[in-house]
Design a protein around this motif. Structure first.
Motif: not given
Length: 73
Positions: A1-5, A9-13, A51-59
Motif C-alpha cells: 500500500m502506498d501511503l504518504s508520510v 504517521a496518522l495511521l500509526e497514531a 480511508r479510501r486507500k484502506l478500502g472496505e470495510p471502513p477501518a
C-alpha cells in the motif's frame, strides 16, 4: 500500500491509541507540529485519503465531538 508520510504517521497514531479515540487536535499535535493551524481541515482531508486507500470495510470511524479511532475489523 502506498501511503504518504503523513498518512502513515496518522495511521500509526490511531493504532497506538486503539481502542481509544483521538481528536483532530490530538492528531494535529502528534502527526503535524505545534505550528499547525487548529482551524484547518488537514486532519479531515488526510483521514479521507487514508480511508479510501484502506478500502472496505471502513477501518477508521468518526464520532462527532469525540474523534477518530481504528475499528476492530
Amino acid at each position: 500500500m502506498d501511503l504518504s508520510v503523513k498518512e502513515f504517521a496518522l495511521l500509526e497514531a490511531l493504532m497506538r491509541a486503539a481502542p481509544a479515540f483521538l481528536s483532530a487536535e490530538d492528531l494535529l499535535e502528534q502527526v503535524w507540529d505545534e505550528y499547525a493551524n487548529p482551524l484547518t481541515n488537514t486532519v479531515t482531508v488526510t483521514i479521507g485519503r487514508l480511508r479510501r486507500k484502506l478500502g472496505e470495510p471502513p477501518a477508521i470511524t468518526t464520532t462527532p465531538g469525540v474523534g477518530y479511532r481504528i475499528t476492530n475489523a
